[in-house]
Design an enzyme around this catalytic site. Sequence first.
Site, PDB file in Angstrom:
ATOM      1  CE  LYS A  78     104.907  31.585  52.155  1.00 50.63           C
ATOM      2  NZ  LYS A  78     105.122  32.366  51.264  1.00 50.63           N
ATOM      3  CB  SER A 137     102.189  31.910  49.662  1.00 51.48           C
ATOM      4  OG  SER A 137     103.498  32.343  49.606  1.00 51.48           O
ATOM      5  CB  SER A 167     104.823  35.320  48.866  1.00 53.84           C
ATOM      6  OG  SER A 167     104.474  34.955  48.134  1.00 53.84           O
TER       7      SER A 167
END
Length: 474
Positions: free
Chosen positions: A77, A152, A176
């Site tokens: 990520k 996210s 997220s």
Amino acid sequence: MVDILDQDAHVLAGLIRDKELSAEELMRATLARIEAVNSSVNAIISLRDAEACLADARAADAMENKGPLHGLPVAIKDLANAAGLPTSFGSPLFADFIAPKDDLMVARMKAAGAIVIGKTNTPEFGLGSHTFNPVHGATRNPYDLNRSAGGSSGGAAVALATGMMPIADGSDMMGSLRNPGAWNNVYGLRPTYGLVPSDMPGDAFLHQLAVAGPMGRCPQDVAMLLDVQAGLHSDDPHSYVQAPSAPQLAGDIKGMRIGWLGDWGGAYPMEEGVLDTCEGALSHFEALSAKVEKLPAPFPTEKIWEAWVGLRAWANAGGKAAFYNDPAQRGLLKEDAIWEIETGMALTAMDVHRLSVIRSQWYAKLIALFGEYDALLLPSAQVWPFPVEWKSPETIAGQAMDTYHRWMEIVIPVSLVGVPCVNIPAGFSAAGLPMGMQLFGPRMSDAKLLRIAQRWHEATEFKDRKPDLAALSR
């Protein structure tokens, strides 16, 4: 014939360990899938050169097995550092930044044999559960390319759902790991605060909201990655040692009591169909001989929201005030980041204390509930995946959203107090859009939650409904 990329990560790792599959074969298949699909969904960014990735895979085949992730390709990520790769945070401020070293979590994954081949997309600074940013653009939902992938950890969830990655890391402050898990029909675990340690610079004591954690297409894969990421580290005063989760997944859940909180007694507005879909899925627990009981609202949502908004803004101000205080850099910050920083900077020390008292009161009430129930359930989102062009939903069921993140309010009872929570798939809308539920328990119950989730995974059919890869590859 089963496509190799449809296999679960723990199966792939076992095949590589037993020399029934080479890391190079897996890497070639992975790169081919990325080539075919990623241009449609924009989940994987900063992809390394293909020949360099294949060279790493051949090297993995030539060496002794390093650990449970040996030979598995992963993309990190884009809020975490992987040495030699960009870490943009989705922000123009860091568009050209190349990480000089690995963050702790990434280093642990590499030490366990994972091969890092790129990054996954995220919103700017991870703010907002919708993955878009001015550096890499928007990530699209593979079940409907016109819809949001969530965030996210949106890029990570889409990479899993499309078979571009066998496992994925993510992080979670306000849903997220759970929201994108729900919207992509995969699993995401927000671990107990401290279980996955951090070596990020800055304050190590006050801001106990954000965590890093694992995602996978099945709970067994999530547990495998969690056991790599977790464990004591001297740089993190909240880190601790816990028995590995993967060996604890066996066993039934007969007799367990699970509390269903639904829409919190009507406090959380829900888009049509979300609540019905989740409640319709609850019968699977009954089939597993677990008892689900509907519970009344246990605590005022307005108090939880007040504490959350202030403490989250305070954390964001602490980490980003330097950008705000530089006029040139402030001009490159998105509106939501500026709002967070200004809101946090306006708080006094006594304001923070008062908000933390609310947090403590909610935690005490929650622990009392866990004295009666093995786990609790909430929907993972209040809306279905929305149009990818939107910033965020402005209304839900006719109720106006007064901040950019109010539409995800349902995740904060978990986030505010640092208890573990796993998203479990819960079904699909009439239009074929996925939804999930938050299964959460007391601190350090991560393995128990994953055991419940694994039985759920085996008993439900949701895992069989995958994105149409042929359509994505056109």
